[in-house]
Scaffold this motif. Structure first.
Motif, PDB file in Angstrom:
ATOM      1  N   VAL A 158       0.818  -1.212   0.000  1.00 20.51           N
ATOM      2  CA  VAL A 158       0.000   0.000   0.000  1.00 20.51           C
ATOM      3  C   VAL A 158       0.856   1.269   0.000  1.00 20.51           C
ATOM      4  N   ALA A 163       2.304   1.695  -3.514  1.00 18.69           N
ATOM      5  CA  ALA A 163       1.307   2.195  -4.467  1.00 18.69           C
ATOM      6  C   ALA A 163       0.991   3.658  -4.207  1.00 18.69           C
ATOM      7  N   THR A 222       1.495   6.406  -7.164  1.00 16.37           N
ATOM      8  CA  THR A 222       0.361   7.139  -7.723  1.00 16.37           C
ATOM      9  C   THR A 222       0.470   8.634  -7.458  1.00 16.37           C
ATOM     10  N   VAL A 260      -0.401  -2.240  -9.404  1.00 19.69           N
ATOM     11  CA  VAL A 260      -1.517  -2.711  -8.575  1.00 19.69           C
ATOM     12  C   VAL A 260      -2.067  -4.038  -9.069  1.00 19.69           C
ATOM     13  N   THR A 303      -4.358   9.370  -5.655  1.00 17.08           N
ATOM     14  CA  THR A 303      -3.735   8.622  -4.562  1.00 17.08           C
ATOM     15  C   THR A 303      -4.780   8.134  -3.567  1.00 17.08           C
ATOM     16  N   VAL A 326      -6.881   5.230  -5.135  1.00 14.34           N
ATOM     17  CA  VAL A 326      -6.111   3.987  -5.288  1.00 14.34           C
ATOM     18  C   VAL A 326      -5.826   3.357  -3.924  1.00 14.34           C
ATOM     19  N   VAL A 327      -5.384   4.148  -2.973  1.00 10.74           N
ATOM     20  CA  VAL A 327      -5.046   3.604  -1.647  1.00 10.74           C
ATOM     21  C   VAL A 327      -6.286   3.037  -0.969  1.00 10.74           C
ATOM     22  N   GLY A 335      -8.938   1.936  -2.406  1.00 11.67           N
ATOM     23  CA  GLY A 335      -9.301   0.732  -3.143  1.00 11.67           C
ATOM     24  C   GLY A 335      -8.442  -0.459  -2.769  1.00 11.67           C
ATOM     25  N   LEU A 336      -7.138  -0.243  -2.630  1.00  9.92           N
ATOM     26  CA  LEU A 336      -6.251  -1.345  -2.254  1.00  9.92           C
ATOM     27  C   LEU A 336      -6.529  -1.816  -0.827  1.00  9.92           C
ATOM     28  N   TYR A 353      -8.322  -5.877  -6.835  1.00  8.17           N
ATOM     29  CA  TYR A 353      -7.387  -4.912  -7.414  1.00  8.17           C
ATOM     30  C   TYR A 353      -8.044  -4.088  -8.514  1.00  8.17           C
ATOM     31  N   ALA A 365      -8.699  -0.283  -7.569  1.00  9.85           N
ATOM     32  CA  ALA A 365      -7.611   0.660  -7.831  1.00  9.85           C
ATOM     33  C   ALA A 365      -7.341   0.803  -9.327  1.00  9.85           C
ATOM     34  N   GLY A 401     -14.620   1.086  -7.781  1.00  6.37           N
ATOM     35  CA  GLY A 401     -13.533   1.956  -8.212  1.00  6.37           C
ATOM     36  C   GLY A 401     -14.036   3.203  -8.910  1.00  6.37           C
TER      37      GLY A 401
END
Length: 665
Positions: free
Chosen positions: A91, A94, A98, A123, A354, A357-358, A360-361, A373, A376, A477
């Motif tokens: 994390v 990523a 990003t 990712v 960012t 994505v974070v 989502g992860l 995944y 993200a 997402g």
């Protein structure tokens, strides 16, 4: 994981697209044969991204850029495969990537897209249960294959260059040679006539038609428009050619242009020495001749830098390649740091990307969903640093990605393709993405998502529950992407400036279309003019909506809005007056010198595409020069060219108000 260039419907680049797809197929097949499915995904994705990068609209520094993208994607692959098995490391990795990918939009949209594509590779890396040592070597091997796949595309590009560019380079060299010959002739005989046919041939070779000029403006104006601009400045100096210093400036610049056109190992040195002579003689001039001579020197220097080195300032400094690279890196770092403030749309985009994505992860790792995944990945695909029609464009991309995921997943569930079959399907759908790129975001992103699905599923099968998880993850997402815009919107004044730039660009394009119609007949005049006017209307509506959200009691903003509206309304009025003259225009009897002057003025109106998040502005210097040269070229008009005389009068009005807008910006 990338966005391919918008190919015209006639498919003039089908050979190059086929070359790119061949590289993807070979890279993924080789990695699948010699390594693991995860490495094949990385290799195929890297080859696809580098292939798209190599299809950019300009040949300048194309191979070095493709090599740099290959190395960057190799790094993303290594970091993803190394950290994916450990959430506490994955994390933050990523997050850092990003954030950097979002800030790279400050350099260019191509850099931002390539970095986002690297984030997609990161990712999408599949977790493994190997130990640290085995994981390290596995990640290193996958990264090596990814870099090799990118370099394979570089080799294919070098071995199979764009054939159209061969003709363009020849036409460009001929144009520089013609300008050099013309400069020498005018230096010796100021009364000599000149026929700019080679300049018009160059524009035809580049494909600078009305539609193509809008599609690839930087490719033309960045390199191929310089002979036109230089020729106009040479013509402006002919009135003072009796002055020995002016004559020497013309002769020295002619020598530099001849070296630029001829090329070769010694061309840069010969051009630099000739430019030094021109600079020395220009320093002895005064008045309008000095201004024109200095402008000619600067234009030839920049043209030589772009043509011979690909670096805009290299002819002035004489820097070596390593020194130029270091200077560029320092400049790039400065541009990124300049975006680190609360008003920057680039920093806002990086923060939105960012966060999406974070989150989502984290959701994917907490829920332990194998297809998580895609949360993200979807955010990386659909988020862009745009302020116009933000939600509409974002939702369109989300709809396309969701549709592509659903259709491709259904095929994988029913057919269960794997190995080379899945790779072949991915390449075929990737080719479809190139084919539909000009038809809107929904078909483009549907095809891209479908290609990604087939590529990531090449190592095994997928069942119905997994397909459902993937669709749900895609929707989540997309929801995070939209929510990030809601939570972290651009500031009101920033949005207003962006809308003002978009309105200025629409007005300038409207003016450019109308002005160009006086020297080049429009294929469908009513439809073309109606289309550009509709864009102006939409841009004006968006501008007024943004203005309504700003504190009107601020005197400075209120005065700026009043002046801005008045200037643009005057431009619209001038364009409307010109439209009324189009029916009486006669193109067949026009002097080619006037046509070249109008074409240069149109290029000045259309300007350069700004970096993402930057307000579109007019190049005031180029516009003023082009307007002066257009009025000078009006001297060659005949008695029958009454409409073109009206054009010259109205373009003076357009220029005056555009320069006012440039000062306001």
């Amino acid at each position: 994981m990338f966005r391919g260039p918008a190919l015209p419907h006639s498919w003039p680049y089908i050979g190059e697209v086929a070359r790119s797809l061949l590289g993807v197929l070979l890279a993924a097949a080789a990695a699948l044969h010699w390594a693991s499915p995860a490495a094949a995904v990385a290799a195929g994705g890297t080859a696809a991204i580098v292939g798209a990068t190599a299809l950019q609209g300009s040949a300048v520094r194309r191979l070095p850029i493709a090599c740099a993208v290959s190395l960057g994607l190799g790094l993303a692959t290594f970091l993803g495969h190394l950290s994916t098995g450990h959430t506490w490391l994955f994390v933050p990795t990523a997050l850092a990537w990003t954030l950097g990918a979002g800030l790279l939009w400050a350099l260019s949209s191509a850099a931002g897209l390539a970095a986002a594509a690297g984030g997609a590779l990161l990712v999408a890396a599949a977790p493994t249960a190997l130990g640290w040592s085995a994981t390290f070597w596995s990640a290193l091997g996958a990264a090596g294959l990814a870099v090799a796949a990118g370099l394979l595309q570089v080799v294919l590009v070098a071995a199979w260059p764009r054939q159209r560019w061969v003709a363009q380079r020849t036409a460009l060299a001929d144009a520089y040679g013609w300008v050099a010959t013309t400069a020498r002739r005018l230096a010796l005989d100021p009364a000599a006539s000149w026929d700019p046919t080679p300049l018009m041939d160059l524009r035809e070779a580049v494909g600078a038609t009305d539609r193509q000029a809008r599609r690839r403006p930087p490719a033309f104006r960045g390199t191929h428009a310089w002979p036109e601009r230089i020729a106009m400045t040479v013509n402006a100096l002919r009135a003072d050619a009796d002055d020995p210093a002016v004559r020497e400036v013309l002769l020295a610049c002619a020598d530099a242009l001849a070296a630029i056109g001829a090329g070769g190992r010694a061309a840069a040195l010969d051009a630099r020495m000739a430019l030094r002579r021109a600079e020395d003689h220009a320093a002895a001039l005064s008045g309008s001749a000095a201004t024109a001579a200095q402008r000619l020197h600067g234009q030839v220097a920049k043209a030589g830098a772009l043509q011979l080195t690909g670096w805009p300032t290299a002819m002035h400094t004489g820097q070596t390649a390593p020194r130029r690279l270091l200077t560029y890196l320092r400049s790039a770092w400065g541009r990124i740091l300049a975006q680190c403030n609360g008003d920057s749309p680039i920093l806002r985009h990086a923060s939105r990307l960012t966060a999406a994505v974070v989150i989502g992860l984290v959701v994917a790792r907490v829920t332990e969903t194998p297809q998580g995944y895609w949360i993200a990945l979807t955010a990386l695909l659909v988020l862009r640093p745009e302020t116009a029609h933000t939600y509409t464009r974002c939702v369109s991309r989300i709809a396309g990605v969701t549709a592509g995921v659903v259709v491709a997943s259904v095929i994988t569930v029913l057919w269960q393709p794997s190995g080379l079959v899945a790779v072949t399907l991915a390449v075929a759908v990737l080719g479809l993405a190139y084919a539909v790129a000009g038809y809107g975001a929904v078909p483009l992103y549907a095809a891209l998502a479908g290609a990604i699905v087939f590529l990531v599923d090449l190592g095994g099968t997928i069942d119905s529950p997994a397909m459902g998880q993937r669709v749900v993850a895609t929707v989540i997402g997309g929801g995070l992407a939209v929510a990030s815009h809601v939570v972290l919107p651009d500031r009101a004044l920033v949005r207003l400036r962006q809308r003002a730039g978009e309105l200025l660009r629409a007005e300038s394009e409207y003016a450019a279309t109308v002005v160009r119609a006086f020297v080049h007949p429009l294929a469908h005049p009513e439809d073309t003019l109606s289309s550009v006017w509709q864009r102006v209307t939409r841009a004006r509506s968006a501008f007024e909506a943004a203005a309504g959200g700003v504190r009107a009691e601020m005197a400075q903003v209120r005065h700026w809005l009043t002046a801005y509206r008045a200037a643009l309304n005057a431009i619209t009025g001038a364009c409307a007056a010109l439209e009324g003259q189009l029916a009486a225009v006669h193109h067949a009897t026009l002097d080619p010198r006037f046509v070249v002057a109008v074409d240069d003025y149109v290029d000045a109106l259309r300007g350069e595409l700004p970096s993402a998040g930057q307000m579109w502005t007019i190049d005031a210097r180029h516009l003023a020069e082009a307007d002066a040269q257009l009025r000078q070229a009006a001297g060659v008009l005949g008695k029958q060219d009454t409409s073109q005389r009206v054009l010259v009068a109205e373009t003076e009005t357009i220029t005056r108000h555009l320069l006012t807008v440039a000062e306001l910006s």
